[in-house]
Design a protein around this motif. Structure first.
Motif, PDB file in Angstrom:
ATOM      1  N   GLY A  32      42.863  37.711  51.630  1.00  0.00           N
ATOM      2  CA  GLY A  32      43.636  36.998  50.620  1.00  0.00           C
ATOM      3  C   GLY A  32      43.305  37.420  49.208  1.00  0.00           C
ATOM      4  N   GLY A  33      42.318  38.331  49.070  1.00  0.00           N
ATOM      5  CA  GLY A  33      41.914  38.807  47.760  1.00  0.00           C
ATOM      6  C   GLY A  33      42.860  39.869  47.221  1.00  0.00           C
ATOM      7  N   CYS A  34      42.449  40.490  46.127  1.00  0.00           N
ATOM      8  CA  CYS A  34      43.345  41.465  45.489  1.00  0.00           C
ATOM      9  C   CYS A  34      42.582  42.670  44.941  1.00  0.00           C
ATOM     10  CB  CYS A  34      44.133  40.793  44.362  1.00  0.00           C
ATOM     11  SG  CYS A  34      43.126  39.964  43.123  1.00  0.00           S
ATOM     12  N   GLY A  48      46.070  40.893  51.197  1.00  0.00           N
ATOM     13  CA  GLY A  48      46.351  39.629  50.522  1.00  0.00           C
ATOM     14  C   GLY A  48      47.815  39.550  50.140  1.00  0.00           C
ATOM     15  N   PRO A  49      48.194  38.569  49.343  1.00  0.00           N
ATOM     16  CA  PRO A  49      49.602  38.395  48.959  1.00  0.00           C
ATOM     17  C   PRO A  49      50.206  39.599  48.241  1.00  0.00           C
ATOM     18  CG  PRO A  49      48.323  36.446  48.410  1.00  0.00           C
ATOM     19  CD  PRO A  49      47.345  37.486  48.833  1.00  0.00           C
ATOM     20  N   ASP A  88      45.329  38.940  40.785  1.00  0.00           N
ATOM     21  CA  ASP A  88      46.725  38.644  41.135  1.00  0.00           C
ATOM     22  C   ASP A  88      46.937  37.138  41.170  1.00  0.00           C
ATOM     23  OD1 ASP A  88      49.397  39.231  42.280  1.00  0.00           O
ATOM     24  OD2 ASP A  88      48.535  38.216  44.031  1.00  0.00           O
ATOM     25  N   ASN A 107      49.220  35.226  42.659  1.00  0.00           N
ATOM     26  CA  ASN A 107      49.446  34.647  43.983  1.00  0.00           C
ATOM     27  C   ASN A 107      48.149  34.575  44.782  1.00  0.00           C
ATOM     28  OD1 ASN A 107      52.175  34.131  43.697  1.00  0.00           O
ATOM     29  ND2 ASN A 107      52.821  36.094  44.559  1.00  0.00           N
ATOM     30  N   SER A 108      47.337  35.593  44.676  1.00  0.00           N
ATOM     31  CA  SER A 108      46.034  35.565  45.340  1.00  0.00           C
ATOM     32  C   SER A 108      45.208  34.389  44.829  1.00  0.00           C
ATOM     33  CB  SER A 108      45.297  36.888  45.110  1.00  0.00           C
ATOM     34  OG  SER A 108      44.063  36.900  45.798  1.00  0.00           O
ATOM     35  N   TYR A 109      45.250  34.174  43.534  1.00  0.00           N
ATOM     36  CA  TYR A 109      44.545  33.053  42.914  1.00  0.00           C
ATOM     37  C   TYR A 109      44.997  31.735  43.536  1.00  0.00           C
ATOM     38  CZ  TYR A 109      42.459  30.540  38.884  1.00  0.00           C
ATOM     39  OH  TYR A 109      41.704  29.731  38.060  1.00  0.00           O
ATOM     40  N   TYR A 137      46.425  31.232  46.517  1.00  0.00           N
ATOM     41  CA  TYR A 137      46.012  31.143  47.924  1.00  0.00           C
ATOM     42  C   TYR A 137      44.541  30.765  48.052  1.00  0.00           C
ATOM     43  CZ  TYR A 137      50.251  32.778  50.268  1.00  0.00           C
ATOM     44  OH  TYR A 137      51.521  32.862  50.794  1.00  0.00           O
TER      45      TYR A 137
END
Length: 368
Positions: free
Chosen positions: A111-113, A118-119, A277, A279-281, A283
């Motif tokens: 889910g990271g970036c 991840g997203p 990112d 979105n990653s934040y 999630y």
């Protein structure tokens, strides 16, 4: 000496200690990726292919330390002399823990970036960026992915798992999900469940992003478009450090345009958009909100009794979100646990600075 009354541990000199392994000079820092194949999340949702980016540092003939990073952290724990990692004050050439004694591995979380799936990753089945089609993940999903990655890399045993904040949440779960996989657990600035106070600040940050018109239901073109992401980061920064530290550092000083504290928060808001990112934040905030080691396991006492490894919890004075009392309560319930409280003006961010105040505690208990 460290510990609670009745649980006192004395620090002894280690300078003359014999090395536990036969050391050939193999200390280096490398960055790689590992594929763990298909992954089924706790929700039942499927990721067809998962890759975790990681850093491996230290003596690769030595026992393994698994390091778990915080919310906006990454795998660059040790880093290099040119670009030091976020825990280089603890590990690495000049760190408190001798690099010859251990090797460290840090995965960028699922889910990271920063290289992990991840997203912001591309779904290999349709060639499109996941964005909000990425499945919801939990701390337990993050830990399962790390466990599988270590198996792919050939690691069969972990000497210790260490982490702070979101990283500490992972450490709690490591000790419950794989109780025989490690000898020791070090949990810094993290409680057994995220409090309502922590969820509240996460909610404010998340809503700041999602209510930004440029977020476009996760379909934004660039982080640079998201003023709401800046606001989310500013909100978080207020919880990471203490009121007294803000006063010492800024003391209502100002320039012609605004107060220095305002400039500082503006800078941090703009900085996050360049390295993370949105979105990653979101999630990872959601994964933190759902962190609760008692979920489907019973009471806190029943859950704490399930730990087999030695557990070392470390709280930091003036930490608004992860108070000492919650960590002490857990430590008194777990079978082989010791709590250490650090006096600091940095609050929650204490686990990222002032290594001289708490690094020796970790060093000693890693080596004994």
């Amino acid at each position: 000496m460290y510990g609670l009354p009745g649980r006192i541990t004395y620090i002894i000199p280690l300078e003359g200690r014999q090395m536990s392994v036969n050391h050939i000079r193999t200390c280096e820092t490398v960055y790689k990726e590992v594929s763990i194949g298909e992954f089924i999340c706790e929700t039942g949702e499927r990721l067809p292919e998962v890759t975790l980016a990681y850093e491996q540092a230290g003596n690769q003939n030595a026992p393994l330390l698994l390091i778990c990073h915080a919310l906006t952290g990454n795998q660059y724990t040790v880093g290099t002399e040119e670009e030091p990692g976020w825990w280089r004050g603890l590990f690495g050439k000049e760190g408190i823990v001798p690099e010859e004694e251990f090797q460290t591995v840090t995965f960028n979380v699922l889910g990271g970036c920063h290289g992990s799936t991840g997203p912001a990753s591309v779904n290999p089945e349709n060639g499109e960026v996941y964005r909000l089609d990425f499945p919801s993940i939990t701390i337990r999903d993050i830990v399962r992915a790390q466990k599988r990655a270590l198996e792919v890399l050939g690691f069969t045993h972990i000497h210790a798992v260490l982490g702070g904040s979101l990283g500490g949440m992972q450490v709690y779960e490591w000790g419950l999900m794989y109780p025989d996989a490690m000898d020791k657990l070090f949990i810094l600035a993290s409680t057994p469940a995220l409090s309502d106070y922590g969820i509240a600040f996460n909610h404010i940050g998340g809503e700041a992003i999602k209510r930004d018109p440029q977020w476009k239901n996760g379909n934004y073109q660039s982080n640079e478009d998201l003023d709401g992401f800046e606001l989310a980061r500013m909100t978080g920064m207020v919880t990471y450090r203490s009121r007294s530290l803000f006063h010492q550092r800024f003391n209502r000083r100002q320039n012609e345009e605004n107060y220095h504290i305002q400039s500082y928060l503006d800078y941090q808001g703009k900085k996050i958009k360049k390295r993370f990112d949105a979105n990653s934040y979101l999630y990872l905030l959601d994964a933190m909100n759902h962190h609760d080691i008692t979920r489907n396991r019973g009471t806190l006492e029943e859950t704490a009794q399930q730990y087999s490894a030695d557990v070392y919890t470390m709280s930091f004075e003036k930490d608004l979100v992860y108070p000492k009392e919650s960590m002490e309560e857990f430590s008194l319930l777990a079978p082989h646990a010791l709590h250490f409280h650090i006096d600091t003006e940095f609050g929650h961010d204490g686990f990222l600075v002032e290594f001289d105040k708490w690094g020796e505690f970790i060093r000693y208990h890693l080596l004994v």
